[in-house]
Design a protein around this motif. Structure first.
Motif, PDB file in Angstrom:
ATOM      1  N   LEU A  56       7.369  -2.058   8.012  1.00 49.35           N
ATOM      2  CA  LEU A  56       7.689  -3.471   7.797  1.00 49.35           C
ATOM      3  C   LEU A  56       6.828  -4.374   8.678  1.00 49.35           C
ATOM      4  O   LEU A  56       6.380  -5.444   8.250  1.00 49.35           O
ATOM      5  N   VAL A  57       6.586  -3.951   9.900  1.00 44.06           N
ATOM      6  CA  VAL A  57       5.694  -4.699  10.789  1.00 44.06           C
ATOM      7  C   VAL A  57       4.292  -4.735  10.203  1.00 44.06           C
ATOM      8  O   VAL A  57       3.620  -5.775  10.197  1.00 44.06           O
ATOM      9  N   ALA A  58       3.833  -3.594   9.677  1.00 45.94           N
ATOM     10  CA  ALA A  58       2.509  -3.541   9.056  1.00 45.94           C
ATOM     11  C   ALA A  58       2.441  -4.433   7.820  1.00 45.94           C
ATOM     12  O   ALA A  58       1.418  -5.081   7.581  1.00 45.94           O
ATOM     13  N   ALA A  59       3.530  -4.485   7.056  1.00 52.26           N
ATOM     14  CA  ALA A  59       3.547  -5.345   5.868  1.00 52.26           C
ATOM     15  C   ALA A  59       3.453  -6.821   6.248  1.00 52.26           C
ATOM     16  O   ALA A  59       2.767  -7.601   5.589  1.00 52.26           O
ATOM     17  N   VAL A  60       4.124  -7.211   7.322  1.00 50.50           N
ATOM     18  CA  VAL A  60       4.045  -8.600   7.782  1.00 50.50           C
ATOM     19  C   VAL A  60       2.636  -8.914   8.258  1.00 50.50           C
ATOM     20  O   VAL A  60       2.084  -9.983   7.961  1.00 50.50           O
ATOM     21  N   LEU A  61       2.019  -8.004   8.998  1.00 50.52           N
ATOM     22  CA  LEU A  61       0.644  -8.218   9.455  1.00 50.52           C
ATOM     23  C   LEU A  61      -0.322  -8.339   8.281  1.00 50.52           C
ATOM     24  O   LEU A  61      -1.195  -9.209   8.264  1.00 50.52           O
ATOM     25  N   PHE A  62      -0.167  -7.471   7.294  1.00 55.81           N
ATOM     26  CA  PHE A  62      -1.060  -7.515   6.139  1.00 55.81           C
ATOM     27  C   PHE A  62      -0.841  -8.787   5.328  1.00 55.81           C
ATOM     28  O   PHE A  62      -1.808  -9.411   4.879  1.00 55.81           O
TER      29      PHE A  62
END
Length: 96
Positions: A56-62
């Motif tokens: 989820l953190v990676a999705a927000v960054l992307f």
């Protein structure tokens, strides 16, 4: 007009506005480094820690980096290029 802190959640349009504001304050080159850094961090998170809440953190960054890049590249080229026709052609190529 509601402010970001008054809303229940952020959407992608808000992230574009935030990155645009940062590029106005820090410059296009710094904003592009920030955006590409978000993409690299998202990729590293998926490779190193693909479980738990980290995706989820990676999705927000992307998602922070996805839409602003379509505006930052033509803005940077139009700033660097000597002719506006070059900037328009780069913008049209980035849309395809």
């Amino acid at each position: 007009m509601k402010f970001i802190h008054q809303r229940e959640q952020l959407n992608e349009g808000d992230l574009v506005v935030i990155v645009g504001w940062l590029s106005d304050r820090t410059g296009l080159r710094a904003a592009m480094f920030l955006v590409y850094g978000c993409v690299v961090m998202a990729a590293l998170i998926f490779v190193i820690q693909p479980s738990g809440y980290w995706p989820l953190v990676a999705a927000v960054l992307f998602s922070t980096a996805f839409y602003p890049i379509f505006g930052l590249i033509p803005a940077y080229v139009s700033k660097v290029a000597s002719s506006s026709a070059i900037a328009v052609s780069i913008f049209l190529v980035s849309l395809m």
